[in-house]
Design an enzyme around this catalytic site. Structure first.
Site, short mmCIF file in Angstrom:
data_model
loop_
_atom_site.label_atom_id
_atom_site.label_comp_id
_atom_site.label_asym_id
_atom_site.label_seq_id
_atom_site.Cartn_x
_atom_site.Cartn_y
_atom_site.Cartn_z
CE1 TYR B 102 -3.62 2.67 0.90
CE2 TYR B 102 -1.83 3.61 2.21
CZ TYR B 102 -3.07 3.73 1.61
OH TYR B 102 -3.76 4.90 1.70
CD GLU B 190 -5.84 5.09 -1.02
OE1 GLU B 190 -6.91 5.21 -1.66
OE2 GLU B 190 -5.80 4.96 0.21
#
Lengths: 298, 425
Positions: B102, B190
Site C-alpha cells: 500500500y 493512492e
C-alpha cells in the site's frame, strides 16, 4: 491588549492597485486602520488616493518595509501569484501576513504555510476575511463598523458567520476577531487563536465558530480541555451537508464519517464548551457567559 | 476532483510508472473485444466508479475467457455502487502477484504539511489496517517544499519493514508517484495495491488520484477529466453562471452570502422543519458570495426556482462590505427579471444599511415576498411556507402565496419585531 493586530501594527496591502485591493485599502483607511502603503510590482512610485491622504505604492515588500516600516501585509493578489506574494512578505520579515485571496492551489498554500511557520511569521488565511481589533486596526475585509472594542475574542473559519456574531454581540464589544479561512490548509488554526486569546489579558471569553471538514474543531476541543481557562462558546455549521460534497469553502467537505458537524459539536461539548444550535443561540449563550464574568475594573 | 482509476493510470503512465495493460469499455461487446485485444489468459473487469469498496460490492471480476469477460461486464455495467452508477469498466490483463503493498501521499490538513503512508500489507481496507494494526502502516511527514524525495521515500520504505533487496526499486517508484503528486497538483495519490509480480516488477495495480480544483488554471489539459455524468442539470446550469450551488432535494430553496452563513442557514431551516407536517428540508446550498449584483441575485433565484420541488425560498443576507440597500435593489430587479414569483420568498437582511434595504423591499410590496427580521424566525417562516396540504398542493400555476399553510399564524406575513432568540425552544 488585543491579539496579533495592535497599536504597533503598520499595514501595507499587496495587490493595492487591483480592484479588490484598492477597494478594501480605502475601506480600511476610512475606518482609521493604520494602512501606510502598498505593493504592486511595476507600479512603484504611484500614489493611491484614500480618504484624507495618498498612499505610496512600492515595487517590492522590502521597499515598503524600509520606507514605511511595514510589519503587517494584507494580500489581495490573484491565486496564480499568491504564492510569490506571500513568500515575498515572509522573506521580507513581515510579522503578520493576512492572505485574503480565495482559490489558491492547496500545494501552494501548504508550501507558503510551511515557510511562514519556519520563519516565525504569523500567517492568516488564505481564503479568509482577515483580522480586526476594533478601534485599533483592521487587516482584511471584515467590516469595521459592526462592533467596538470589548472583552470577547472570536475565531472562525467563515467571514459572514463572523459578521453575524459580531452584530449579535455588538453591544458587548470584542478584543479581536480572527477569520482563519475555509481552505484545507491555513496559516493559523483555531488552536493558535485560542492560545493567543488565553494569553491576552483583554480577552475574557471566546467564541469559536467551526464548520464541516477536517478535524480542526476536534483538535481545538482537546486543546480547550487542557489549556484554556477562559469560557468558550461554540458554533458549528454544516449539520445538513451531504457526504462528499464541497459546501462553498474548499475545505468544507464531509468524508465518510469524518469531518461531520455532529462529531465536532460533540467534541466541543465534551471539552466543556457550550455550543449554540443557531448563531443567535450562540450569541445568547455568550451573553450569559459575559453576565457571569466578574465586573470589569475600569 | 476525483479521477477514475483509468484516468489516474493514464497519469501514472505519462510519468513512467508501470501499470497493468488495460482497455476501457463502455459496453459488454467492447469488454469482450478488450479481452481479445489484451490476449491475456486471465483478465480482470473493474467497475469505474469514484467510490471505494468496489470489490466487496461485486464490481470486480476475474475472467478466464472473452465470453466470461463480456458476461461480467454486462452484469457490472448495470450496477450502482454506493450511489454511483457504473458507466464503464476497465478490462486489465491478469497479473501474477507475488505480494501486495500500500502507498499513499496526501495533504495532511491537520499537520499542515504532506503525509506519506506505506505498508507491506496492501490490497486490504487501509482504514481497517490503520485502526487494527497501526504498526503495519508506516507514516512519514513530507515537507511540501521538498516533496517526496529519495531520502524521505527510503525512510518510509525502511519504516514499513521491506526486505533490503526490494527497497531500491520501491523507492524509485515512490519518488515517481511523488512527482505525479506535485506535477499534477494532486491532493491525494493512492495505490492499493502496489503489486510485486513474480517476475520482480512493481506495478500500480490500482490508482486513486484526487486533483485540486483550485489548481486547474495551470493544468488546462486536466479539465478533460471533469466529469459531468451524474451531475444534476441544475448544478451544471449554476456552474455555468459561476454560482456555487449544491442540490439537496428538499423543499425550501436557500440563497445566502458566504459559505459559512449558507451552511448555517441550511441547518437552521432543517431544524425548523423538523416539527412541521412533512418535515420540509432545505432544497439546496447556494452562496452568491460578496457584492451580490442584481444579475447574480436574478441568476440565483432563477436556479432555485427551477427546482420543481421548491415550495418556498429563503434569502438570507448579511451585508458586511455589501450594503443591504444594494442587495434589496438586487432582489427587486431580480424579481423583474424572473417575472412573477411562483412561490413565496422570505427575505432576511441584516448588517450594513439594513433599514434602507428593508424599506426598499417594503415599497416594492411584492405579495410573494415576506420580510422577517431575524435569521431564526425567517427560517421558521420559510419552512412553514413550504408545508402544503396534499390535496391542494402547490403547483407551478398556483397564484403566489398559495402554498401558505393554513396553520401559519395570523399576520405572519410581516413578522413582529421579535427579539433575537425570543422564539428559541
Amino acid at each position: 491588549m488585543t491579539i496579533w493586530l495592535n497599536e504597533d501594527s503598520r499595514i501595507i496591502v499587496q495587490g493595492i492597485t487591483g480592484s479588490e485591493g484598492t477597494k478594501h485599502t480605502r475601506l480600511m483607511a476610512a475606518a482609521g486602520s493604520p494602512v501606510l502603503g502598498g505593493v504592486t510590482p511595476g507600479k512603484g512610485g504611484h500614489r493611491l488616493p484614500v480618504p484624507g491622504r495618498e498612499l505610496p505604492v512600492f515595487d517590492t515588500v522590502r521597499e515598503a518595509v524600509e520606507a514605511v516600516g511595514a510589519n503587517t501585509s494584507v494580500v489581495f493578489v490573484p491565486p496564480a501569484r499568491t504564492y510569490q506574494a506571500v513568500m515575498e512578505a515572509v522573506g521580507a520579515g513581515i510579522g503578520l501576513v493576512v492572505c485574503v485571496t480565495e482559490g489558491v492551489p492547496v500545494q501552494d498554500s501548504s508550501r507558503f504555510v510551511e515557510a511562514a511557520l519556519d520563519a516565525g511569521t504569523r500567517l492568516i488565511g488564505p481564503n479568509c476575511p482577515g483580522i480586526i481589533s476594533p478601534s485599533v486596526a483592521n487587516a482584511g475585509i471584515i467590516p469595521a463598523n459592526i462592533i467596538g472594542p470589548g472583552r470577547i475574542g472570536l475565531v472562525s473559519k467563515s467571514g459572514t458567520l463572523t459578521y453575524q456574531l459580531m452584530k449579535e454581540l455588538s453591544d458587548l464589544g470584542m478584543s479581536t476577531a480572527v477569520g482563519i479561512g475555509g481552505d484545507p490548509v491555513v496559516g493559523t488554526t483555531h488552536i493558535e487563536a485560542l492560545a493567543a486569546f488565553e494569553a491576552d489579558p483583554q480577552t475574557e471569553a471566546i467564541v469559536l465558530i467551526g464548520e464541516i471538514g477536517g478535524d480542526a474543531e476536534e483538535r481545538a476541543a482537546a486543546f480547550i480541555a487542557d489549556h484554556v481557562s477562559k469560557p468558550v462558546v461554540g458554533y458549528v455549521a454544516g449539520f445538513t451537508a451531504p457526504e462528499g460534497r464541497t459546501m462553498g469553502h474548499a475545505g468544507a467537505i464531509v468524508s465518510g464519517s469524518s469531518g461531520t458537524a455532529r462529531a465536532k459539536k460533540a467534541a466541543l461539548e465534551a471539552a466543556g464548551v457550550r455550543v449554540g444550535r443557531t448563531p443567535s443561540e450562540t450569541a445568547r449563550l455568550m451573553r450569559e457567559v459575559v453576565q457571569s464574568l466578574p465586573e470589569q475594573v475600569s | 476532483m476525483d479521477l477514475y482509476e483509468y484516468q489516474a493510470q493514464e497519469l501514472f503512465s505519462a510519468h513512467h510508472i508501470a501499470v497493468p495493460r488495460g482497455i476501457l469499455a463502455r459496453t459488454p461487446a467492447q469488454a469482450r473485444q478488450a479481452a481479445v485485444s489484451l490476449g491475456s489468459p486471465v483478465v480482470v473487469v473493474k467497475a469505474q466508479v469514484k467510490a471505494g469498496g468496489r470489490g466487496k460490492a461485486g464490481g470486480i471480476a476475474v475472467c478466464h475467457s472473452a465470453q466470461e469477460c463480456e458476461a461480467a461486464a454486462e452484469r457490472i455495467l448495470t450496477m450502482t455502487i454506493k450511489g454511483h452508477v457504473v458507466r464503464a469498466v476497465l478490462v486489465v490483463e491478469g497479473i501474477d502477484i507475488a505480494a501486495e503493498y500500500y502507498f499513499s501521499l496526501l495533504v495532511d490538513r491537520a499537520e499542515r504539511r504532506w503525509l506519506a503512508l506505506c505498508s507491506a500489507e496492501g490490497g486490504v481496507d487501509i482504514e481497517t489496517l490503520a485502526r487494527e494494526r497501526s504498526e503495519a502502516l508506516a507514516r512519514v511527514p513530507v515537507s511540501p517544499r521538498s516533496g517526496l524525495d529519495a531520502k524521505t521515500a527510503a525512510r518510509l520504505v525502511r519504516q514499513a519493514g521491506f526486505a533490503d533487496e526490494l527497497r531500491e526499486e520501491l523507492v524509485a517508484t515512490l519518488v515517481k508517484l511523488g512527482e505525479v503528486f506535485v506535477a499534477e497538483d494532486a491532493l491525494l495519490v493512492e495505490v492499493n495495491p502496489l503489486v510485486l509480480t513474480r517476475s520482480g516488477q512493481i506495478l500500480a495495480a490500482d490508482a486513486k488520484v484526487s486533483l485540486d480544483d483550485n489548481a486547474l488554471f495551470r493544468h488546462r489539459s486536466n479539465t478533460v477529466h471533469r466529469d459531468d455524468t451524474g451531475v444534476h442539470e441544475l448544478e451544471l446550469r449554476a456552474a455555468q453562471r459561476g454560482l456555487n450551488y449544491v442540490r439537496l432535494g428538499g423543499e425550501v430553496g436557500i440563497i445566502g452570502n458566504g459559505a459559512g452563513l449558507v451552511m448555517s442557514t441550511l441547518d437552521v431551516v432543517a431544524r425548523a422543519g423538523e416539527d412541521l407536517p412533512g418535515s420540509p428540508r432545505p432544497a439546496n446550498f447556494l452562496d452568491i458570495g460578496g457584492g451580490a449584483s442584481a444579475q447574480v441575485m436574478a441568476d440565483a433565484l432563477d436556479i432555485v426556482l427551477s427546482d420543481p420541488q421548491v415550495c418556498s425560498v429563503f434569502v438570507n443576507i448579511f451585508g458586511g462590505i455589501t450594503a443591504c440597500d444594494e442587495v434589496a435593489h438586487g432582489i427587486v430587479r431580480a424579481v423583474e427579471l424572473v417575472g412573477k414569483l411562483p412561490v413565496p420568498v422570505v427575505v432576511r437582511l441584516d448588517g450594513n444599511n439594513v433599514e434602507q434595504g428593508r424599506e426598499i423591499l417594503r415599497e416594492a410590496a411584492d405579495p410573494a415576498i415576506t420580510l422577517v427580521e431575524t435569521m431564526d424566525d425567517a427560517a421558521r417562516r420559510a419552512a412553514e411556507l413550504a408545508v402544503h396540504e396534499p390535496d391542494t398542493g402547490w403547483s407551478p400555476d398556483a397564484p403566489a402565496g398559495a402554498s401558505q399553510s393554513p396553520d401559519a399564524p395570523a399576520g405572519a406575513s410581516q413578522s413582529q419585531d421579535a427579539p433575537a432568540g425570543a422564539r428559541e425552544r
